[in-house]
Design a protein around this motif. Structure first.
Motif, mmCIF file in Angstrom:
data_model
loop_
_atom_site.group_PDB
_atom_site.id
_atom_site.type_symbol
_atom_site.label_atom_id
_atom_site.label_comp_id
_atom_site.label_asym_id
_atom_site.label_seq_id
_atom_site.Cartn_x
_atom_site.Cartn_y
_atom_site.Cartn_z
ATOM 1 N N ASP A 135 38.631 -35.369 -61.694
ATOM 2 C CA ASP A 135 39.129 -34.436 -60.686
ATOM 3 C C ASP A 135 38.161 -33.270 -60.497
ATOM 4 O OD1 ASP A 135 41.695 -33.609 -59.075
ATOM 5 O OD2 ASP A 135 41.041 -31.810 -60.134
ATOM 6 N N ALA A 136 37.643 -32.752 -61.602
ATOM 7 C CA ALA A 136 36.692 -31.638 -61.517
ATOM 8 C C ALA A 136 35.449 -32.049 -60.731
ATOM 9 C CB ALA A 136 36.307 -31.175 -62.923
ATOM 10 N N MET A 137 34.962 -33.254 -60.986
ATOM 11 C CA MET A 137 33.743 -33.714 -60.325
ATOM 12 C C MET A 137 33.990 -34.117 -58.877
ATOM 13 S SD MET A 137 31.762 -33.040 -62.728
ATOM 14 C CE MET A 137 30.216 -33.599 -62.007
ATOM 15 N N ARG A 138 35.246 -34.217 -58.469
ATOM 16 C CA ARG A 138 35.590 -34.485 -57.071
ATOM 17 C C ARG A 138 35.642 -33.208 -56.245
ATOM 18 N NH1 ARG A 138 38.734 -38.214 -54.949
ATOM 19 N NH2 ARG A 138 38.210 -36.958 -53.116
ATOM 20 N N ARG A 139 35.695 -32.055 -56.875
ATOM 21 C CA ARG A 139 35.830 -30.798 -56.135
ATOM 22 C C ARG A 139 34.523 -30.453 -55.435
ATOM 23 N NH1 ARG A 139 40.696 -27.975 -57.421
ATOM 24 N NH2 ARG A 139 41.943 -29.350 -58.745
ATOM 25 N N ASP A 140 34.610 -29.487 -54.499
ATOM 26 C CA ASP A 140 33.464 -29.249 -53.629
ATOM 27 C C ASP A 140 32.296 -28.550 -54.315
ATOM 28 O OD1 ASP A 140 34.888 -26.886 -53.864
ATOM 29 O OD2 ASP A 140 35.276 -26.661 -51.717
ATOM 30 N N PHE A 141 32.567 -27.434 -54.984
ATOM 31 C CA PHE A 141 31.496 -26.631 -55.582
ATOM 32 C C PHE A 141 31.788 -26.396 -57.056
ATOM 33 C CE2 PHE A 141 32.149 -25.194 -51.137
ATOM 34 C CZ PHE A 141 31.011 -25.774 -50.591
ATOM 35 N N ARG A 171 26.879 -24.052 -55.545
ATOM 36 C CA ARG A 171 26.215 -25.341 -55.759
ATOM 37 C C ARG A 171 27.202 -26.482 -55.502
ATOM 38 N NH1 ARG A 171 21.787 -26.035 -58.804
ATOM 39 N NH2 ARG A 171 22.215 -24.070 -59.904
ATOM 40 N N VAL A 172 26.783 -27.444 -54.712
ATOM 41 C CA VAL A 172 27.622 -28.613 -54.420
ATOM 42 C C VAL A 172 27.671 -29.511 -55.645
ATOM 43 C CG1 VAL A 172 27.849 -30.676 -52.976
ATOM 44 C CG2 VAL A 172 27.076 -28.526 -51.972
ATOM 45 N N LYS A 178 26.025 -36.481 -48.977
ATOM 46 C CA LYS A 178 27.203 -37.354 -49.108
ATOM 47 C C LYS A 178 28.486 -36.542 -49.153
ATOM 48 C CE LYS A 178 29.274 -40.897 -52.066
ATOM 49 N NZ LYS A 178 29.121 -41.673 -53.321
ATOM 50 N N ARG A 179 28.486 -35.446 -49.895
ATOM 51 C CA ARG A 179 29.709 -34.653 -50.029
ATOM 52 C C ARG A 179 30.103 -33.991 -48.713
ATOM 53 N NH1 ARG A 179 31.645 -33.665 -54.829
ATOM 54 N NH2 ARG A 179 33.556 -33.941 -53.634
ATOM 55 N N PHE A 180 29.111 -33.561 -47.929
ATOM 56 C CA PHE A 180 29.416 -32.960 -46.630
ATOM 57 C C PHE A 180 29.858 -34.018 -45.628
ATOM 58 C CE2 PHE A 180 26.275 -29.430 -47.853
ATOM 59 C CZ PHE A 180 27.297 -28.649 -48.352
ATOM 60 N N ALA A 181 29.349 -35.246 -45.782
ATOM 61 C CA ALA A 181 29.804 -36.332 -44.908
ATOM 62 C C ALA A 181 31.265 -36.676 -45.205
ATOM 63 C CB ALA A 181 28.919 -37.567 -45.094
ATOM 64 N N GLU A 182 31.641 -36.634 -46.493
ATOM 65 C CA GLU A 182 33.038 -36.903 -46.867
ATOM 66 C C GLU A 182 33.987 -35.901 -46.231
ATOM 67 O OE1 GLU A 182 32.094 -38.590 -51.395
ATOM 68 O OE2 GLU A 182 33.134 -36.690 -51.097
ATOM 69 N N ASP A 183 33.571 -34.640 -46.210
ATOM 70 C CA ASP A 183 34.402 -33.578 -45.640
ATOM 71 C C ASP A 183 33.490 -32.498 -45.061
ATOM 72 O OD1 ASP A 183 36.243 -31.697 -44.931
ATOM 73 O OD2 ASP A 183 37.049 -31.354 -46.933
ATOM 74 N N PRO A 184 33.214 -32.553 -43.754
ATOM 75 C CA PRO A 184 32.279 -31.589 -43.145
ATOM 76 C C PRO A 184 32.729 -30.137 -43.260
ATOM 77 C CG PRO A 184 32.654 -33.474 -41.683
ATOM 78 C CD PRO A 184 33.648 -33.593 -42.800
ATOM 79 N N VAL A 185 34.025 -29.901 -43.416
ATOM 80 C CA VAL A 185 34.523 -28.522 -43.521
ATOM 81 C C VAL A 185 33.968 -27.833 -44.768
ATOM 82 C CG1 VAL A 185 36.624 -27.129 -43.814
ATOM 83 C CG2 VAL A 185 36.568 -28.955 -42.126
ATOM 84 N N ARG A 186 33.498 -28.609 -45.722
ATOM 85 C CA ARG A 186 32.887 -28.013 -46.917
ATOM 86 C C ARG A 186 31.703 -27.126 -46.562
ATOM 87 N NH1 ARG A 186 33.343 -33.662 -50.196
ATOM 88 N NH2 ARG A 186 35.386 -33.311 -51.134
ATOM 89 N N MET A 187 31.021 -27.437 -45.470
ATOM 90 C CA MET A 187 29.881 -26.606 -45.057
ATOM 91 C C MET A 187 30.351 -25.205 -44.675
ATOM 92 S SD MET A 187 27.502 -29.313 -42.920
ATOM 93 C CE MET A 187 28.809 -29.928 -41.841
ATOM 94 N N ILE A 188 31.480 -25.128 -43.967
ATOM 95 C CA ILE A 188 32.043 -23.830 -43.596
ATOM 96 C C ILE A 188 32.505 -23.086 -44.845
ATOM 97 C CG2 ILE A 188 33.889 -22.673 -42.318
ATOM 98 C CD1 ILE A 188 33.859 -24.917 -40.340
#
Length: 427
Positions: A135-141, A171-172, A178-188
Motif C-alpha cells: 500500500d505504501a509503495m502504491r501511494r503517489d509521493f 519524489r514520486v 508510469k505513475r502519472f499515466a496511471e493518474d494524471p492528477v498526481r502532476m497537479i
C-alpha cells in the motif's frame, strides 16, 4: 523491504494532535484485531509541525468489514472503494491496504476484487487488497507514504519519505512516467505540495510532468474541479500557481486563459494579486466560495472578453453574461465548473456596471439584492488592483455601512435585518 521504524521517543507525532474521531476509528479497528494506521498527509503534516486538514486511516479490514464495525459508516467510490466514517463535522476516510497494479491488466488477483486500466495507462478501477508495504509503495509521493501505528505509536516508512521530508523534496514512488499515466492528477498534486510546503520537485519527476502534462486531458473534469479548489484554497495559492506555470500545467487546465496570459506578462499581475488576496483570506480563517474564487482569478480575462463584445455593440450586461458563459462552458471540457457556480460568476461580472449607477433608488435596490456582496467584493478588489473608481468605491463602502441588508439565511417577513457578518477585508 525492511521499513524504517521510528519509535515514539524519536518522532513528533502525538495523539493529542490527532482528531478524536480518527483516534476512535484507529482504536476500534485495533481492538477488533485489525492493523490500523494513520496514513498519508496527516502523518506528513504532523512531522512538519503543521495542522493536518484531514486524517486518513489505512487498515487490513475490507470496506465491508469496516461497514459492519461502524454504524456511522458509508461506502463510497467505484474507482477506489473507501469507507467514510461519519462524525459530527468530520469524515474519517478509511481505506484498505492495496496491492500493486499488475503488469498484465487482465490479471485477476484476490478473487472478487477488480482492476480496470485504460489504454493510456490510467487506472479506472482498482480494488485489489494488499499488505501495508504494498500500500505504501502504491501511494503517489514518498512523503505521503508514511504510517503512524496506533498499536505502539511508531512511525513506519517503507518508501524513504522521512529522508525526503528532511531534504524538502517531492519524489514520486516508482517510475514517474508510469505513475502519472496511471493518474494524471498526481502532476497537479505535485505542484500543490511543492507550493504549499515550500518543497522542490525531484528532477526526474519535474521533467516527467513537463513531458506528460497533456495527459491531464484524460482526467475526469469533475475531479479536476475539486483539485483546482484545493490548489487555490491551500493558503499558498500564489506559490502553487507559479509551480503550475513552471510545469506548463496551466495549458491543459485553462487552455484559453493561459494562452491569453502568455501574450502579455503584465497580465500575470492581476492573477498574482488575486492569489495573494486569497491566501490572506484563508490564513485569516475566512471562507470564500468557488464562484468568487473563479470570478477573481479570471476577472481581468473576462473583462477583456466583455470589452470586445461591447465594442461590437452588445450591452455591458449581455456582454458579461455571454463572455463568462462562453469561456467557462468551454473550460468545462477540462475542469467542470458546476452550472450554479457559472451563473453566480455571470452575476458577479454582469453586476459590475451597476456600481456606476448612483442616481435615484437604484443603489438602494442593488445593495439589498442577493448578489450584491460578491459583486461588491469583486468591485473593491478590481478598484484597488487597478487604482480606478476610487470615488465610486468610497461611495458604495459608505452606503453599505449605512444600509440594512437582507440576510441570505432569512426569507419572507422580517428578513430586512442588518447583517452581522463582518466585512471581508481586501488589502
Amino acid at each position: 523491504m525492511e521499513p524504517i521504524i521510528l519509535k515514539r521517543a524519536d518522532h513528533k507525532v502525538s495523539r493529542k494532535n490527532i482528531s478524536s474521531a480518527a483516534i476512535k476509528v484507529l482504536y476500534h479497528l485495533k481492538d477488533e484485531g485489525y492493523t490500523a494506521y494513520l496514513a498519508g498527509g496527516g502523518v506528513r503534516d504532523l512531522l512538519l509541525d503543521r495542522n493536518p486538514k484531514d486524517f486518513d486511516v489505512a487498515t487490513d479490514a475490507t470496506p465491508e468489514q469496516i461497514r459492519k464495525m461502524f454504524r456511522n459508516c458509508r461506502l463510497v467510490g467505484r474507482r477506489f472503494r473507501l469507507a467514510h466514517i461519519l462524525f459530527r463535522g468530520e469524515i474519517i476516510e478509511t481505506s484498505t491496504f492495496r496491492a500493486p497494479v499488475p503488469e498484465d491488466p487482465n490479471e485477476t488477483l484476490h478473487g472478487e476484487n477488480t482492476l480496470r486500466i485504460e489504454e493510456s495507462g490510467m487506472v479506472l478501477r482498482d480494488n485489489i487488497w494488499g499488505t501495508p508495504e504494498e500500500d505504501a509503495m502504491r501511494r503517489d509521493f514518498t512523503i505521503n507514504a508514511l504510517f503512524y501505528n496506533i498499536a505502539d505509536f511508531s512511525v513506519i516508512d517503507y518508501a524513504g519519505g522521512l529522508k525526503d521530508l528532511e531534504n524538502r523534496i517531492i519524489r514520486v514512488i516508482g517510475e514517474p512516467d508510469k505513475r502519472f499515466a496511471e493518474d494524471p492528477v498526481r502532476m497537479i498534486r505535485a505542484a500543490r505540495f511543492a507550493g504549499s510546503l515550500g518543497f522542490d520537485i525531484e528532477e526526474e519527476a519535474l521533467k516527467s510532468i513537463c513531458r506528460n502534462n497533456d495527459l491531464l486531458k484524460h482526467a475526469a473534469p469533475s475531479r479536476m474541479y475539486e483539485e483546482v479548489q484545493k490548489l487555490f484554497f491551500c493558503s499558498h495559492a500564489k506559490a502553487v500557481f507559479q509551480w503550475l506555470e513552471k510545469t506548463n500545467l496551466l495549458h491543459p487546465m485553462f487552455h484559453d486563459f493561459s494562452h491569453w496570459l502568455d501574450e502579455d506578462k503584465v497580465r500575470h499581475d492581476w492573477v498574482y494579486q488575486t492569489l495573494e488576496q486569497m491566501d490572506r483570506w484563508r490564513r485569516a480563517g475566512l471562507r470564500v466560495h468557488p464562484a468568487l474564487l473563479f470570478a477573481l482569478i479570471f476577472g481581468e480575462y473576462h473583462e477583456f472578453l466583455i470589452d470586445q463584445l461591447v465594442e461590437r455593440g452588445m450591452s455591458s450586461h449581455e456582454a458579461a453574461r455571454n463572455a463568462v458563459q462562453s469561456h467557462l462552458k468551454d473550460m468545462c471540457t477540462n475542469v467542470r465548473v458546476p452550472k450554479t457556480a457559472i451563473y453566480q460568476i455571470c452575476d458577479i461580472m454582469s453586476n459590475q456596471a451597476r456600481f456606476h449607477r448612483t442616481k435615484g433608488r437604484k443603489p438602494q435596490r442593488f445593495i439589498q439584492s442577493k448578489g450584491f456582496l460578491d459583486a461588491f467584493l469583486y468591485f473593491k478588489f478590481s478598484s484597488k488592483a487597478h487604482g480606478r473608481d476610487e470615488e465610486l468605491l468610497e461611495y458604495w463602502t459608505e452606503l453599505r455601512k449605512s444600509t440594512p441588508q437582507i440576510s441570505p439565511a432569512r426569507k419572507g417577513k422580517g428578513s430586512r435585518k442588518p447583517q452581522t457578518k463582518s466585512e471581508i477585508p481586501i488589502e
